[in-house]
Design a protein around this motif. Structure first.
Motif, PDB file in Angstrom:
ATOM      1  N   THR A 292       9.673 -13.767  -7.439  1.00 58.04           N
ATOM      2  CA  THR A 292       9.332 -12.427  -7.004  1.00 58.04           C
ATOM      3  C   THR A 292       9.435 -12.265  -5.901  1.00 58.04           C
ATOM      4  OG1 THR A 292       8.103 -12.341  -9.490  1.00 58.04           O
ATOM      5  CG2 THR A 292       7.582 -10.627  -7.807  1.00 58.04           C
ATOM      6  N   PRO A 293      10.012 -11.144  -5.455  1.00 59.91           N
ATOM      7  CA  PRO A 293       9.850 -10.852  -4.100  1.00 59.91           C
ATOM      8  C   PRO A 293       8.532 -10.372  -3.754  1.00 59.91           C
ATOM      9  CG  PRO A 293      11.688  -9.648  -5.061  1.00 59.91           C
ATOM     10  CD  PRO A 293      10.950 -10.367  -6.224  1.00 59.91           C
ATOM     11  N   THR A 294       7.953 -10.367  -2.342  1.00 63.07           N
ATOM     12  CA  THR A 294       6.836 -10.302  -2.013  1.00 63.07           C
ATOM     13  C   THR A 294       6.383  -8.846  -2.378  1.00 63.07           C
ATOM     14  OG1 THR A 294       6.822 -11.857  -0.218  1.00 63.07           O
ATOM     15  CG2 THR A 294       5.160 -10.404   0.097  1.00 63.07           C
ATOM     16  N   PRO A 295       5.457  -8.348  -3.108  1.00 60.20           N
ATOM     17  CA  PRO A 295       5.156  -7.245  -3.139  1.00 60.20           C
ATOM     18  C   PRO A 295       4.485  -6.393  -2.063  1.00 60.20           C
ATOM     19  CG  PRO A 295       3.870  -8.791  -4.620  1.00 60.20           C
ATOM     20  CD  PRO A 295       4.644  -9.317  -3.661  1.00 60.20           C
ATOM     21  N   HIS A 296       4.557  -5.056  -2.361  1.00 54.81           N
ATOM     22  CA  HIS A 296       3.948  -4.147  -1.386  1.00 54.81           C
ATOM     23  C   HIS A 296       2.453  -4.451  -1.054  1.00 54.81           C
ATOM     24  CE1 HIS A 296       2.495  -0.430   0.631  1.00 54.81           C
ATOM     25  NE2 HIS A 296       3.493  -0.431   1.072  1.00 54.81           N
ATOM     26  N   ARG A 297       1.971  -4.280  -0.021  1.00 55.41           N
ATOM     27  CA  ARG A 297       0.679  -4.495   0.318  1.00 55.41           C
ATOM     28  C   ARG A 297      -0.299  -4.156  -0.619  1.00 55.41           C
ATOM     29  NH1 ARG A 297      -2.974  -1.904   4.591  1.00 55.41           N
ATOM     30  NH2 ARG A 297      -4.518  -3.740   5.191  1.00 55.41           N
ATOM     31  N   SER A 298      -0.167  -2.700  -1.070  1.00 56.65           N
ATOM     32  CA  SER A 298      -0.754  -1.972  -1.972  1.00 56.65           C
ATOM     33  C   SER A 298      -1.281  -2.622  -3.440  1.00 56.65           C
ATOM     34  CB  SER A 298      -0.690  -0.522  -2.129  1.00 56.65           C
ATOM     35  OG  SER A 298       0.740  -0.650  -2.800  1.00 56.65           O
TER      36      SER A 298
END
Length: 179
Positions: A5-11
């Protein structure tokens, strides 16, 4: 093949601080739930893959990604996370950790969620017992959480917990929760 999984958004990234949760046997850490009388030791510590698995599942079901911090609070980049969860902390926080958390909240917009159980000196003294294996008396090192340490950590934000033990139930998001 393995899907990555690509790194998710900070939120959507939450950091679970595991470093300050103590597992048996380093000390007598009593159960978080004072109603549990049959097993007085907190054997497994507190972790999203053991007794907080329900919380982990609820966060994942809502699209959040939970990462475990097994190091002091000084060892992560707050710009990469939306929140840090301090769950059932039993160890003290260093002055460096307190300063970093304050900076992370004020300068980087990091959210902080604190979950702590009870802390009451007379209750802890009443939980003292004689251990047949060590032939010594054991008194809890702290309550269900180290509230004085959490208060030191949260002091820069003008927040503090008390020592009153409350019991009851509530509904959170339509789910019954024991308090």
């Amino acid at each position: 093949t393995v899907g990555v999984t690509p790194t998710p958004h900070r939120s959507k990234r939450i950091l679970w601080s595991q470093y300050h949760s103590v597992r048996y046997p380093p000390g007598y850490m009593p159960r978080d739930n004072l109603e549990v009388k049959s097993d007085i030791l907190d054997w497994h510590g507190d972790h999203p893959h053991t007794n907080f698995h329900g919380m982990y599942d609820a966060l994942r079901d809502r699209g959040y990604y939970l990462e475990i911090l097994g190091s002091p609070i000084t060892c992560f980049n707050a710009k990469e996370y939306g929140a840090i969860m301090l769950v059932d902390s039993e160890e003290e926080y260093s002055k460096e950790e307190i300063a970093k958390l304050r900076a992370d909240v004020n300068d980087h917009g990091l959210s902080v969620a604190v979950f702590g159980e009870w802390y009451h000196v007379r209750t802890m003294e009443g939980m003292r017992f004689f251990d047949d294996n060590t032939h010594s008396y054991w008194t809890p090192a702290t309550g269900g959480a180290n509230v004085p340490a959490l208060n030191d950590l949260l002091a820069p934000f003008g927040f503090a917990f008390g020592d009153r033990i409350l019991q009851g139930s509530a509904n959170i998001g339509g789910q019954p929760v024991t308090v």
